[in-house]
Write an enzyme that holds these catalytic residues in place. Structure first.
Site, PDB file in Angstrom:
ATOM      1  N   PHE A 252       0.581  -6.907  -0.491  1.00 48.83           N
ATOM      2  CA  PHE A 252       1.477  -6.610  -1.617  1.00 48.83           C
ATOM      3  C   PHE A 252       1.902  -5.151  -1.567  1.00 48.83           C
ATOM      4  O   PHE A 252       1.262  -4.311  -0.926  1.00 48.83           O
ATOM      5  CB  PHE A 252       0.805  -6.921  -2.955  1.00 48.83           C
ATOM      6  CG  PHE A 252      -0.354  -6.014  -3.310  1.00 48.83           C
ATOM      7  CD1 PHE A 252      -0.164  -4.862  -4.062  1.00 48.83           C
ATOM      8  CD2 PHE A 252      -1.650  -6.323  -2.906  1.00 48.83           C
ATOM      9  CE1 PHE A 252      -1.229  -4.028  -4.396  1.00 48.83           C
ATOM     10  CE2 PHE A 252      -2.725  -5.498  -3.230  1.00 48.83           C
ATOM     11  CZ  PHE A 252      -2.506  -4.354  -3.978  1.00 48.83           C
ATOM     12  N   CYS A 253       3.017  -4.861  -2.251  1.00 47.11           N
ATOM     13  CA  CYS A 253       3.442  -3.483  -2.488  1.00 47.11           C
ATOM     14  C   CYS A 253       3.597  -3.306  -3.993  1.00 47.11           C
ATOM     15  O   CYS A 253       2.924  -3.998  -4.765  1.00 47.11           O
ATOM     16  CB  CYS A 253       4.715  -3.140  -1.719  1.00 47.11           C
ATOM     17  SG  CYS A 253       6.179  -4.092  -2.195  1.00 47.11           S
ATOM     18  N   PHE A 254       4.447  -2.406  -4.435  1.00 49.95           N
ATOM     19  CA  PHE A 254       4.495  -2.139  -5.874  1.00 49.95           C
ATOM     20  C   PHE A 254       5.120  -3.292  -6.658  1.00 49.95           C
ATOM     21  O   PHE A 254       4.560  -3.776  -7.634  1.00 49.95           O
ATOM     22  CB  PHE A 254       5.252  -0.844  -6.171  1.00 49.95           C
ATOM     23  CG  PHE A 254       5.246  -0.489  -7.632  1.00 49.95           C
ATOM     24  CD1 PHE A 254       4.074  -0.100  -8.255  1.00 49.95           C
ATOM     25  CD2 PHE A 254       6.405  -0.557  -8.386  1.00 49.95           C
ATOM     26  CE1 PHE A 254       4.048   0.209  -9.611  1.00 49.95           C
ATOM     27  CE2 PHE A 254       6.396  -0.244  -9.744  1.00 49.95           C
ATOM     28  CZ  PHE A 254       5.223   0.137 -10.355  1.00 49.95           C
TER      29      PHE A 254
END
Length: 369
Positions: free
Chosen positions: A98-100
């Site tokens: 995941f990222c932001f």
């Protein structure tokens, strides 16, 4: 066959209940601000690279920023990062990345993994969506469960008793702090977000186990540097209280074990014998200094002298009686009056008082009703 770009997960409850490993592809500074209990930081861009791309985005727009990002993370740098991601996927084949916001950064990591021969799922909505899910989980769990607060004098064994209760939520364990002026461990506390994430995941498990009532230890608004969520703090203020009792000599020995014997062992295990012993001594002296104003000048000087005498021993075993001396004075003249005052303040909320066995029996009866 499902394309790699369609490999997205939105069932946050399943993710957190499973305890699977998570690859956090955000920059280190974002990760250090807070993440999730099973997350490992393997960023697409380091802090300086992210800052440069952000500046470019503001000045020249998205496409120029994307182009700069690909220039910064290319060649050997790209190869090294892909290799670290591939290693993670081999060790955690059932994990997620995941990222932001579940956007461009995690899409790029997913694409580069695909080009390297691995299709790995990313979490839709990313960190932001999972964070909101956990905040909502905490609020729902706190308001949908009966809450019972366990109080008692310092050293009476609240933490030990909580560990035996299947419906207990150990706030101090999540905060990595024992909740008093001497409560710091050798290792650091989590960030506020990290603390809240640990707590929320625990509450999620308690929800799945269908507990009607949760038991927590009586705490101040903060445990070390970790603040209780407002919803929990407010419920605890009005909740019924069970008061754990223990003999004074038992309490003294428990405090000696927790704050001297075990804590010294923590520092030595972390730093080695000489450095660990020095750090342990500094910890005790600093902890006493932190409460010096509340102790008053005379009492602080008396305790400091006893503590320094205990720490001056070359033989740690021989020093234990000297440690008992300052602990006993601290309990009798500082902590006991404080907790006696709390007991009087909470008198109307106290629904049961007893030793460990009596409280275990009482709680067992409550759970069976």
């Amino acid at each position: 066959m499902t394309s790699h770009s369609a490999l997205q997960e939105t069932d946050y409850q399943k993710i957190f209940l499973s305890g699977v490993a998570l690859m956090d592809t955000r920059a280190p500074v974002e990760f250090q601000h807070g993440s999730f209990p099973t997350a490992t930081n393997l960023p697409l861009m380091l802090d300086d690279e992210r800052a440069a791309v952000g500046t470019c985005y503001k000045q020249q727009g998205q496409q120029a920023a994307i182009t700069l990002g690909h220039q910064l993370v290319s060649g050997d740098i790209k190869a090294q990062r892909v290799a670290s991601w591939l290693d993670f996927t081999r060790r955690h084949p059932d994990g997620y990345l995941f990222c932001f916001r579940g956007g461009l950064r995690s899409q790029i990591v997913q694409q580069w993994l695909h080009e390297a021969g691995v299709d790995y799922p990313r979490i839709q909505g990313g960190y932001k969506a999972m964070r909101q899910f956990l905040i909502q989980t905490t609020e729902t769990a706190i308001y949908n469960h009966d809450l019972l607060v366990m109080g008692g004098m310092t050293g009476c064994g609240k933490t030990e008793l909580l560990a035996e209760l299947p419906n207990a939520v150990d706030l101090e364990a999540h905060a990595n702090h024992r909740g008093s002026g001497f409560g710091r461990h050798a290792t650091r506390q989590p960030t506020q977000i990290g603390f809240e994430s640990r707590l929320a995941v625990d509450l999620l498990h308690k929800q799945q186990q269908n507990w009607r009532q949760l038991v927590v230890e009586d705490e101040n608004q903060t445990i070390g540097r970790c603040a209780l969520p407002p919803c929990l703090r407010d419920r605890m203020k009005a909740a019924p209280v069970i008061w754990l009792e223990a003999p004074a000599d038992e309490r003294l020995e428990r405090v000696l074990k927790d704050y001297v014997i075990d804590l010294r062992g923590e520092f030595i295990q972390l730093l080695g014998d000489a450095e660990g012993q020095h750090a342990f001594a500094e910890h005790l002296l600093d902890s006493l200094s932190r409460i010096s104003k509340r102790l008053g000048g005379l009492r602080y000087r008396q305790l400091l002298k006893k503590m320094q005498q205990a720490l001056a021993h070359d033989d740690f075993t021989a020093s234990l009686d000297d440690h008992r001396a300052w602990i006993q004075q601290l309990l009798q003249e500082y902590y006991d009056p404080m907790y006696q005052h709390q007991y009087r303040q909470k008198a109307d909320q106290i629904c049961f008082t007893g030793d460990g066995k009596a409280i275990r029996d009482y709680l067992s009866h409550l759970r069976s009703r």
